[in-house]
Write an enzyme that holds these catalytic residues in place. Structure first.
Site, PDB file in Angstrom:
ATOM      1  N   GLN A 127      -1.404  14.214  30.307  1.00  0.00           N
ATOM      2  CA  GLN A 127      -1.550  14.536  28.900  1.00  0.00           C
ATOM      3  C   GLN A 127      -1.555  16.052  28.716  1.00  0.00           C
ATOM      4  OE1 GLN A 127      -5.497  14.992  27.385  1.00  0.00           O
ATOM      5  NE2 GLN A 127      -5.222  13.293  25.971  1.00  0.00           N
ATOM      6  N   GLY A 128      -0.729  16.568  27.842  1.00  0.00           N
ATOM      7  CA  GLY A 128      -0.713  18.007  27.574  1.00  0.00           C
ATOM      8  C   GLY A 128      -1.223  18.310  26.181  1.00  0.00           C
ATOM      9  N   TYR A 129      -2.526  18.382  26.037  1.00  0.00           N
ATOM     10  CA  TYR A 129      -3.121  18.657  24.725  1.00  0.00           C
ATOM     11  C   TYR A 129      -3.770  20.046  24.724  1.00  0.00           C
ATOM     12  CZ  TYR A 129      -2.760  13.792  22.988  1.00  0.00           C
ATOM     13  OH  TYR A 129      -2.336  12.577  22.548  1.00  0.00           O
ATOM     14  N   SER A 130      -4.862  20.176  25.488  1.00  0.00           N
ATOM     15  CA  SER A 130      -5.672  21.404  25.403  1.00  0.00           C
ATOM     16  C   SER A 130      -4.906  22.615  25.901  1.00  0.00           C
ATOM     17  CB  SER A 130      -6.939  21.259  26.248  1.00  0.00           C
ATOM     18  OG  SER A 130      -7.718  20.198  25.774  1.00  0.00           O
ATOM     19  N   SER A 162      -5.012  16.813  33.765  1.00  0.00           N
ATOM     20  CA  SER A 162      -5.381  16.077  34.975  1.00  0.00           C
ATOM     21  C   SER A 162      -4.168  15.288  35.450  1.00  0.00           C
ATOM     22  CB  SER A 162      -6.561  15.144  34.702  1.00  0.00           C
ATOM     23  OG  SER A 162      -6.390  14.472  33.499  1.00  0.00           O
ATOM     24  N   GLU A 245      -8.830   7.215  23.683  1.00  0.00           N
ATOM     25  CA  GLU A 245      -9.580   7.916  24.718  1.00  0.00           C
ATOM     26  C   GLU A 245     -11.080   7.827  24.452  1.00  0.00           C
ATOM     27  OE1 GLU A 245      -9.142  11.982  27.091  1.00  0.00           O
ATOM     28  OE2 GLU A 245      -9.665  12.332  25.004  1.00  0.00           O
TER      29      GLU A 245
END
Lengths: 402, 362
Positions: A127-130, A162, A245
């Site tokens: 996941q590429g969010y933050s 992660s 989530e």
């Protein structure tokens, strides 16, 4: 108050039990939780899907079992796997977050192409969010994508990705409309991790392991059709995912399993020849935690019952992440204290207890308190959406622009 | 599968809510507290008209034949509105004691009277939990002597149900020769707690001599669940009042409820209160249906809600700032009720010690 399940569900429970008795052995030694799924784990997952004990409600046409949604079936499956301590198959952000999002908002082609290989463990997602400057204020993210011909061209940096070091694909939030208000300028893209221009650097945490990464994007080209939802709608799409989530963290069965470990520790470990359990001070602390775990378990039963009755209450849902992560941390903290000086042993030390897992979880659970919306963000959400309190006023324009 | 209140229980919940909000406004609580009265005929009669004193009494004795889960729905509202009414002892503890430990004759004599609201009963079992100030009543030559120090709802009771050692319960008429009653002054004026002193009082034991140990335990279990429900109701109100106040009160040109420091206090209260709801319901359900789990769940409910109650009562008071500390807003009535409930029949540590024993950890 009626805690019994209708007969058809008790029959279903017996089916699950029988399955686990016959096939449970196939779940042993299938590999670590972290890392790419091994062939053994994939085989186990495929068997679970085939029998309806994983991906149960995902339609058949996308590779799932295709059952009608029925919460009690899920609850019974969870209870039986927990009771027998049998591995649930493949987990991870692809299955838990991306797939529900695609089912809700993806195109037919995306569903056809991506769901099946994701649930069978052929495609591993991160996941590429933050971003370094977009954590709690996620919507201020700055990783940019501009359009050149048929491609988005991505530049920027993500953090806390992660499993990025062993993933095939990433679902990522990027700013595609720099002039739009911050929540409306974001798009939700899907990209392959072997696209040129992506660099993944492991981020070693306080546990000593690299559970996370930093991911850098330099002129990374992604086809413009690799988008979920429309341009500028990424925030809404991401919130559909975040919803999944938040539900994921704070599983009371995990808290219960942890408490059982603590109780075992207090019965097995001795100090000056006496069991830890014989010390009334320790016992009192344990009992406080036990009451919190019982409350959490019963609270989730109340929520389950609410959904069965289709009566919706907001506040009970909003507190789960806050309470669950702190409770987990407190149980692990007590485990360390019960070991006294031995509690600080780590890695490969002589006299190490439980392979150092009390220390590992004690540290890792701080990550869970912070990740997925910090406790402070959770308290804002509880007070605003649960109690109807106002948002913190925005700073005056002059201050914001300075 | 339904974890929660039935439609009938929800109706009961609404009925009692309407009654206490209408009949027992804070002004009425204040007036009674000023007179040091924990009993009011109007409130009593109102509860009686709703048939609430017979809530746990079987229909054959003129009651409603309901269970502890129903009774705590009522108890929670009494806590919500800090209602001065000796409901706990009369409607919950005395019927449980009589049903579990009484002879047929004793049940026939007392249960219909209780169900009809004709008799008020006080229950004194504190010395079974924790003996202090030489509390305790002894039986010798069919006479009762000694004292029961913390008798719940004793201020206006007609009848006393007192533990005699750990395995007998005695029924004592307040007017019998040799009975004297000393009122205790607690912080909480909504509950009348007394000391009962007996000097050679003619003994009427509940059931056969030496057989009431189980009945006493069950009275204590029920009391713990009911006290937890009462405090839970009070906690909800303290949080609601704190949030409402924070949305009115302005400082620095903003309502204080827009400051994160204040919001987080309220969020923490909510996060602690919410799971107590399921815990208290389940503890009552366990008493009604799952006897093996009941004593432990009663302990957890009592101890945990006591701790949550302390946090909430202190935190909500702070949200009010200086006003919370005054008599003007009256927040202290809830604060004190939670405080009394916490100590009655075992503070958290005492109750947790019992929880450890119940699990064979001691």
């Amino acid at each position: 108050m009626d805690l019994s399940y209708p007969k058809e569900y008790e029959d279903f429970r017996l089916e699950v039990r029988q399955f686990l008795k016959e096939h449970g052995d196939k779940s042993r030694n299938v590999g670590e939780e972290m890392g790419r799924p091994t062939q053994k784990l994939k085989d186990w997952q495929n068997l679970l899907i085939e029998r309806g004990y994983a991906c149960r409600t995902i339609p058949k046409e996308y590779g799932g079992y295709g059952a009608k949604p029925d919460i009690l079936h899920n609850v019974i499956i969870t209870e039986e796997f927990n009771r027998t301590q049998i591995r649930r198959g493949i987990s991870g952000q692809g299955i838990s977050m991306l797939v529900p999002t695609l089912l809700e908002l993806g195109t037919e082609e995306q569903k056809q192409k991506l769901i099946k290989p994701t649930i069978t463990g052929e495609i591993v997602w991160c996941q590429g969010y933050s971003e370094p400057n977009a954590g709690s204020d996620l919507a201020s993210l700055q990783t940019k994508a501009h359009v050149e011909g048929d491609y988005f061209v991505i530049n920027g940096q993500k953090i806390w990705t992660s499993s990025a070091h062993f993933s095939d694909m990433m679902f990522v939030l990027v700013r595609t409309e720099p002039d739009a208000p911050k929540h409306r300028g974001i798009s939700y893209l899907l990209l392959s991790m072997d696209t040129p221009g992506i660099e993944v650097r492991p981020l070693v945490t306080m546990t000593g392991k690299a559970e996370f990464n930093e991911t850098f994007f330099t002129d990374v080209k992604v086809k413009t059709d690799q988008i979920v939802g429309k341009r500028g709608e990424g925030w809404m799409v991401a919130n559909a995912t975040l919803k999944h989530e938040r539900g994921m963290i704070g599983d009371p069965a995990q808290l219960d399993a942890l408490l059982v470990k603590l109780i075992e520790l207090m019965k097995d470990e001795t100090v000056n020849g006496a069991r830890l359990m014989d010390n009334p001070i320790h016992r009192d602390r344990l009992l406080k935690l036990q009451a919190r775990v019982e409350s959490a378990k019963l609270h989730s039963l109340r929520i389950l019952s609410n959904s069965l009755q289709q009566s919706f209450e907001m506040l009970p849902l909003l507190i789960i992440k806050l309470n669950g992560t702190h409770l987990s941390h407190d149980i692990n903290a007590m485990g360390i204290d019960m070991l006294g000086e031995l509690g600080v042993l780590y890695e490969d030390s002589p006299y190490l207890r439980s392979k150092g897992t009390w220390q590992f979880r004690y540290m890792f659970s701080i990550g869970l308190i912070i990740g997925g919306g910090t406790s402070q963000i959770q308290k804002n959400i509880i007070s605003e959406r649960g109690l109807g309190m106002p948002r913190e006023p925005k700073p005056q324009p002059s201050a914001a622009n300075s | 599968m339904e974890f929660g209140l039935s439609d009938e229980q929800k109706l009961l919940d609404q009925t009692i809510k309407k009654f206490v909000e209408k009949e027992v406004p804070l002004e009425r609580v204040r007036e009674l507290a000023a007179d040091r009265q924990s009993f009011d005929a109007t409130i009593w009669n109102g509860l009686n008209e709703l048939g609430l004193f017979g809530i746990m009494i079987p229909e054959e004795y003129g009651g409603a034949g309901l269970r502890l889960l129903d009774a705590i729905v009522v108890q929670e509202h009494l806590g919500r509105q800090v209602v001065p009414a000796p409901f706990l002892s009369t409607a919950i503890l005395a019927p449980v004691a009589l049903l579990k430990g009484g002879s047929e004759e004793q049940k026939d004599t007392w249960l219909p009277k209780i169900a009809a609201g004709e008799v008020r009963v006080a229950v004194g079992v504190s010395d079974v939990v924790e003996r202090r100030e030489s509390s305790g009543i002894t039986l010798k030559d069919k006479k009762l002597s000694g004292k029961s120090v913390f008798v719940i709802d004793g201020q206006n009771a007609d009848l006393l149900l007192l533990a005699v050692g750990g395995n007998n319960l005695a029924i004592v008429d307040k007017k019998a020769a040799g009975v004297s009653i000393n009122e205790l002054t607690t912080v909480d004026k909504t509950r009348g707690v007394v000391e009962v002193v007996l000097d050679g009082v003619e003994a009427e034991l509940l059931g056969k001599e030496g057989q009431a140990e189980q009945a006493i335990s069950q009275v204590i279990d029920c009391a713990r669940v009911a006290l937890a429900a009462d405090s839970l109701g009070a906690c909800h109100v303290m949080l609601d009042k704190a949030v409402a106040y924070s949305l009115e009160r302005k400082q620095f040109k903003r309502v204080i409820g827009s400051f994160q420091a204040v919001k987080h206090m309220c969020a923490e209260m909510a996060a602690q209160i919410e799971p107590c709801r399921a815990l208290v319901w389940y503890a009552a359900h366990a008493y009604d249906e799952l006897p093996d789990e009941a004593p432990l769940m009663a302990c957890h409910a009592k101890a945990h809600v006591a701790d949550v109650g302390q946090f909430v009562s202190v935190t909500a008071t702070q949200v009010f700032g200086g006003m919370g500390f005054t008599d003007l807003v009256g927040l202290h009535y809830w604060f004190k009720r939670i405080g009394l409930n916490r100590q009655l029949l075992g503070g958290p540590e005492t109750v947790r010690q019992r929880a450890a024993e119940l699990q064979g950890w001691v």
